[in-house]
Design a protein around this motif. Structure first.
Motif, PDB file in Angstrom:
ATOM      1  N   ASN A  23       0.808  -1.222   0.000  1.00  0.00           N
ATOM      2  CA  ASN A  23       0.000   0.000   0.000  1.00  0.00           C
ATOM      3  C   ASN A  23       0.844   1.276   0.000  1.00  0.00           C
ATOM      4  OD1 ASN A  23      -3.074  -0.727   0.477  1.00  0.00           O
ATOM      5  ND2 ASN A  23      -1.869  -2.172   1.671  1.00  0.00           N
ATOM      6  N   LEU A  24       2.163   1.120  -0.179  1.00  0.00           N
ATOM      7  CA  LEU A  24       3.057   2.272  -0.060  1.00  0.00           C
ATOM      8  C   LEU A  24       2.695   3.375  -1.049  1.00  0.00           C
ATOM      9  CD1 LEU A  24       5.540   3.464   1.339  1.00  0.00           C
ATOM     10  CD2 LEU A  24       6.965   2.404  -0.417  1.00  0.00           C
ATOM     11  N   LYS A  25       2.445   3.018  -2.290  1.00  0.00           N
ATOM     12  CA  LYS A  25       2.132   4.043  -3.289  1.00  0.00           C
ATOM     13  C   LYS A  25       0.860   4.785  -2.921  1.00  0.00           C
ATOM     14  CE  LYS A  25       1.837   4.903  -8.239  1.00  0.00           C
ATOM     15  NZ  LYS A  25       1.974   4.334  -9.595  1.00  0.00           N
ATOM     16  N   LYS A  26      -0.121   4.057  -2.362  1.00  0.00           N
ATOM     17  CA  LYS A  26      -1.368   4.705  -1.962  1.00  0.00           C
ATOM     18  C   LYS A  26      -1.116   5.690  -0.836  1.00  0.00           C
ATOM     19  CE  LYS A  26      -4.295   3.017   0.925  1.00  0.00           C
ATOM     20  NZ  LYS A  26      -5.257   2.173   1.652  1.00  0.00           N
ATOM     21  N   TYR A  27      -0.282   5.291   0.151  1.00  0.00           N
ATOM     22  CA  TYR A  27       0.026   6.192   1.259  1.00  0.00           C
ATOM     23  C   TYR A  27       0.703   7.464   0.757  1.00  0.00           C
ATOM     24  CZ  TYR A  27      -0.572   1.973   4.119  1.00  0.00           C
ATOM     25  OH  TYR A  27      -1.056   0.836   4.712  1.00  0.00           O
ATOM     26  N   VAL A  28       1.699   7.270  -0.112  1.00  0.00           N
ATOM     27  CA  VAL A  28       2.507   8.411  -0.573  1.00  0.00           C
ATOM     28  C   VAL A  28       1.691   9.330  -1.464  1.00  0.00           C
ATOM     29  CG1 VAL A  28       4.531   9.080  -1.915  1.00  0.00           C
ATOM     30  CG2 VAL A  28       4.682   7.154  -0.325  1.00  0.00           C
ATOM     31  N   SER A  29       1.006   8.776  -2.463  1.00  0.00           N
ATOM     32  CA  SER A  29       0.248   9.623  -3.388  1.00  0.00           C
ATOM     33  C   SER A  29      -0.951  10.267  -2.703  1.00  0.00           C
ATOM     34  CB  SER A  29      -0.218   8.797  -4.595  1.00  0.00           C
ATOM     35  OG  SER A  29      -1.081   7.751  -4.186  1.00  0.00           O
ATOM     36  N   GLY A  30      -1.436   9.643  -1.623  1.00  0.00           N
ATOM     37  CA  GLY A  30      -2.557  10.223  -0.891  1.00  0.00           C
ATOM     38  C   GLY A  30      -2.124  11.244   0.135  1.00  0.00           C
ATOM     39  N   GLY A  31      -0.802  11.470   0.257  1.00  0.00           N
ATOM     40  CA  GLY A  31      -0.298  12.438   1.226  1.00  0.00           C
ATOM     41  C   GLY A  31      -0.348  11.936   2.653  1.00  0.00           C
ATOM     42  N   ASP A 113      13.249  -1.519  -0.320  1.00  0.00           N
ATOM     43  CA  ASP A 113      12.893  -2.711  -1.092  1.00  0.00           C
ATOM     44  C   ASP A 113      11.975  -2.362  -2.262  1.00  0.00           C
ATOM     45  OD1 ASP A 113      14.374  -4.225   0.625  1.00  0.00           O
ATOM     46  OD2 ASP A 113      12.676  -4.961   1.805  1.00  0.00           O
ATOM     47  N   GLU A 114      10.999  -1.500  -1.990  1.00  0.00           N
ATOM     48  CA  GLU A 114      10.037  -1.147  -3.036  1.00  0.00           C
ATOM     49  C   GLU A 114      10.710  -0.404  -4.183  1.00  0.00           C
ATOM     50  OE1 GLU A 114       6.410  -0.742  -5.057  1.00  0.00           O
ATOM     51  OE2 GLU A 114       7.060  -2.080  -3.442  1.00  0.00           O
ATOM     52  N   VAL A 215       6.004  18.490  -1.844  1.00  0.00           N
ATOM     53  CA  VAL A 215       7.339  18.674  -1.268  1.00  0.00           C
ATOM     54  C   VAL A 215       7.385  18.106   0.149  1.00  0.00           C
ATOM     55  CG1 VAL A 215       9.088  20.346  -0.577  1.00  0.00           C
ATOM     56  CG2 VAL A 215       7.792  20.707  -2.691  1.00  0.00           C
ATOM     57  N   ARG A 216       6.341  18.354   0.924  1.00  0.00           N
ATOM     58  CA  ARG A 216       6.303  17.873   2.308  1.00  0.00           C
ATOM     59  C   ARG A 216       6.348  16.338   2.344  1.00  0.00           C
ATOM     60  NH1 ARG A 216       2.512  16.603   6.591  1.00  0.00           N
ATOM     61  NH2 ARG A 216       0.845  16.411   5.062  1.00  0.00           N
ATOM     62  N   THR A 217       5.560  15.696   1.507  1.00  0.00           N
ATOM     63  CA  THR A 217       5.532  14.235   1.479  1.00  0.00           C
ATOM     64  C   THR A 217       6.864  13.665   1.015  1.00  0.00           C
ATOM     65  OG1 THR A 217       3.155  14.295   0.985  1.00  0.00           O
ATOM     66  CG2 THR A 217       4.317  12.241   0.556  1.00  0.00           C
ATOM     67  N   GLU A 218       7.394  14.235  -0.049  1.00  0.00           N
ATOM     68  CA  GLU A 218       8.649  13.714  -0.592  1.00  0.00           C
ATOM     69  C   GLU A 218       9.803  13.899   0.388  1.00  0.00           C
ATOM     70  OE1 GLU A 218      11.229  14.048  -4.715  1.00  0.00           O
ATOM     71  OE2 GLU A 218       9.052  14.095  -4.700  1.00  0.00           O
ATOM     72  N   ALA A 358       3.592  10.823  -8.790  1.00  0.00           N
ATOM     73  CA  ALA A 358       4.973  10.771  -9.283  1.00  0.00           C
ATOM     74  C   ALA A 358       5.999  10.884  -8.157  1.00  0.00           C
ATOM     75  CB  ALA A 358       5.201  11.893 -10.303  1.00  0.00           C
ATOM     76  N   ILE A 359       5.550  10.985  -6.908  1.00  0.00           N
ATOM     77  CA  ILE A 359       6.475  11.204  -5.796  1.00  0.00           C
ATOM     78  C   ILE A 359       7.452  10.045  -5.642  1.00  0.00           C
ATOM     79  CG2 ILE A 359       6.647  11.429  -3.289  1.00  0.00           C
ATOM     80  CD1 ILE A 359       4.082  13.055  -3.336  1.00  0.00           C
ATOM     81  N   LEU A 360       6.967   8.822  -5.652  1.00  0.00           N
ATOM     82  CA  LEU A 360       7.856   7.670  -5.463  1.00  0.00           C
ATOM     83  C   LEU A 360       8.908   7.577  -6.562  1.00  0.00           C
ATOM     84  CD1 LEU A 360       5.666   4.704  -4.136  1.00  0.00           C
ATOM     85  CD2 LEU A 360       7.495   5.918  -2.958  1.00  0.00           C
ATOM     86  N   ASP A 361       8.497   7.840  -7.803  1.00  0.00           N
ATOM     87  CA  ASP A 361       9.463   7.822  -8.902  1.00  0.00           C
ATOM     88  C   ASP A 361      10.523   8.896  -8.705  1.00  0.00           C
ATOM     89  OD1 ASP A 361       8.177   5.726 -10.148  1.00  0.00           O
ATOM     90  OD2 ASP A 361       6.913   7.033 -11.371  1.00  0.00           O
TER      91      ASP A 361
END
Length: 371
Positions: A23-31, A113-114, A215-218, A358-361
Motif C-alpha cells: 500500500n506504499l504508493k497509496k500512502y505516498v500519493s494520498g499524502g 525494497d520497493e 514537497v512535504r511528502t517527498e 509521481a512522488i515515489l518515482d
C-alpha cells in the motif's frame, strides 16, 4: 530454540510490513504519512488484516445452514412472524483500518525494497564521535550483579591446588574475597558519518498548497531513508521568493508569498550555511531545491549556475532539483539545468514531479544512485 510466541510475532511483523509495502504508493500519493511516536517509532495506517472464515459448500452436501428458507422464517423451533428483521442498517462498508507501529529502520527497509534503493556510500570523513561500553573483560572489583561465578570458582580452585588444601576425594571449593572476579566493560570510541540535508523551496505565488504538499511528502520519505543510512543527520530549511531566509520546518511548509522569484537568493544562503557550519571533508551534504521552474531573469539563472559550479557542487554529495508542476510555472529552470548538466552528471540529479502519483518515482531518481 525460539519460543512459538516469538516466531508468531515475527511472522505477524513480516505480514504487516508486506501489507504496508503493498500500500506504499497509496500512502505516498494520498499524502498520508506515518505519525511519529518518539524514539524512532511511527504509527502507520493500514487496511485491517482479515482472519480466515469458514465457507459453506453446496446445500446438497448437507451440514449446518443448508436447505430451503426465506428471511424471517423461524429457526430451531422458535416462533417467527415471517418478516425480515426491522431496524436501520448502513449502506457503506465499515472502517477497516488499523494502526501499526514500525521503526525508522523498518519503514526505510520497506521504502528501499520497493524502490530498490542502494545503500549510500558516504563521502565525508567519519566525524561524529560515539562511545560504546562492552563487557568483554574480567576485573577483580565490581558489583555483585556483575559477578562472574565460573571465573571466581576457577580462581578459588587454583588457589586451593596451589596451597595444597584441595581434596580430590571431597572436592569442595569455597571462594574467598580475593577469588572473586567481575565482568568489566571496555569503553571504545567510534566515529560515524554525519549528514546534513538543506531543503530550499520557492514559496512565490505560483507555488500553491498542492505543490507544497508534494514537497512535504517527498521530503519526509527522503529524510527517512537518509536517517537509516547515517547515525546522525541535521536538517535545514530555506524558503525564498525574491529573497531567501532560513526557517523552522513548520514555517517551511506553510509560508506563501506573492512576490517574484530569484532562485539565486536561496543558493546564496545555502552556500553561506555550508561555509559557516559544515566542512565538506567531515559532512555529507545534500542540498535539495524544489520549485515550479520560474526564475526572474536569465541573468539570475546564470548566477545560479555559477554558484552551483563554484561553491555548492564541489562540497556536496549530490545536488537535487525537483520541479513540481504548476499551472502558473514555466518549468524553464529545469530546462536550463538540463542543458548545463544533462542526465549523466554524477553531482546533479533532476526530477520532474507532475503530481502526487509521481512522488515515489522522484524519490527513486534522487536516491537511486546511492550518493
Amino acid at each position: 530454540m525460539d519460543h512459538p510466541v516469538k516466531r508468531d510475532h515475527a511472522r505477524f511483523r513480516k505480514i504487516i510490513k508486506g501489507r504496508v509495502r503493498d500500500n506504499l504508493k497509496k500512502y505516498v500519493s494520498g499524502g498520508e504519512m506515518p505519525i511519529p511516536k518518539g524514539k524512532g517509532v511511527f504509527k502507520v495506517p493500514m487496511p485491517q488484516i482479515e482472519t480466515p472464515r469458514f465457507k459453506f459448500g453446496d446445500k446438497q452436501q448437507g451440514g449446518a445452514g443448508q436447505g430451503d428458507g426465506q428471511p424471517g422464517d423461524p429457526v430451531d423451533g422458535q416462533q417467527g412472524d415471517g418478516k425480515p428483521g426491522q431496524g436501520e442498517v448502513g449502506d457503506t462498508e465499515g472502517n477497516k483500518e488499523l494502526e501499526v507501529e514500525l521503526t525508522v529502520e523498518e519503514l526505510a527497509s520497506i521504502l528501499g525494497d520497493e524502490l530498490e534503493l542502494p545503500n549510500i556510500e558516504p563521502k565525508g570523513k567519519k566525524s561524529l564521535e560515539s562511545t560504546t561500553n562492552k563487557y568483554s573483560s574480567i576485573g577483580t572489583v565490581g558489583p555483585d550483579s556483575l559477578k562472574h561465578y565460573k571465573r571466581s570458582y576457577r580462581e578459588a580452585l587454583k588457589r586451593q591446588v596451589a596451597t595444597g588444601t584441595y581434596d580430590s576425594k571431597n572436592p569442595v571449593i569455597i571462594p574467598i574475597k580475593s577469588d572473586m572476579r567481575y565482568r568489566s566493560s571496555n569503553t571504545t570510541v567510534e566515529y560515524e558519518n554525519s549528514a546534513v540535508v538543506i531543503y530550499m523551496m520557492d514559496v512565490s505565488g505560483s507555488m500553491g498548497d498542492e505543490q507544497k504538499e508534494i514537497v512535504r511528502t517527498e521530503s519526509f520519505w527522503i529524510n527517512l531513508w537518509l536517517k537509516s543510512q547515517y547515525k546522525d543527520i541535521e536538517i535545514r530549511y530555506i524558503i525564498h521568493d525574491a529573497t531567501a531566509k532560513e526557517v523552522e520546518e513548520e514555517v517551511f511548509f506553510k509560508t506563501r508569498e506573492s512576490g517574484g522569484t530569484l532562485i539565486s537568493s536561496a543558493l546564496k544562503l545555502c552556500r553561506e550555511i555550508i561555509q559557516s557550519d559544515y566542512n565538506s571533508s567531515e559532512w555529507n551534504i545534500y542540498p535539495f531545491h524544489f520549485s515550479d521552474g520560474d526564475n526572474w531573469s536569465t541573468d539570475d539563472t546564470k548566477l545560479c549556475l555559477d554558484i552551483l559550479d563554484r561553491d555548492i557542487l564541489p562540497n556536496s554529495n549530490v545536488f537535487c532539483y525537483g520541479q513540481v508542476e504548476s499551472r502558473y510555472g514555466s518549468g524553464q529552470f529545469y530546462k536550463d539545468l538540463h542543458t548545463k548538466y544533462g542526465t549523466d552528471n554524477e553531482g546533479v540529479i533532476l526530477s520532474k514531479i507532475k503530481n502526487k502519483d509521481a512522488i515515489l518515482d522522484s524519490i527513486k531518481e534522487f536516491l537511486g544512485k546511492g550518493k
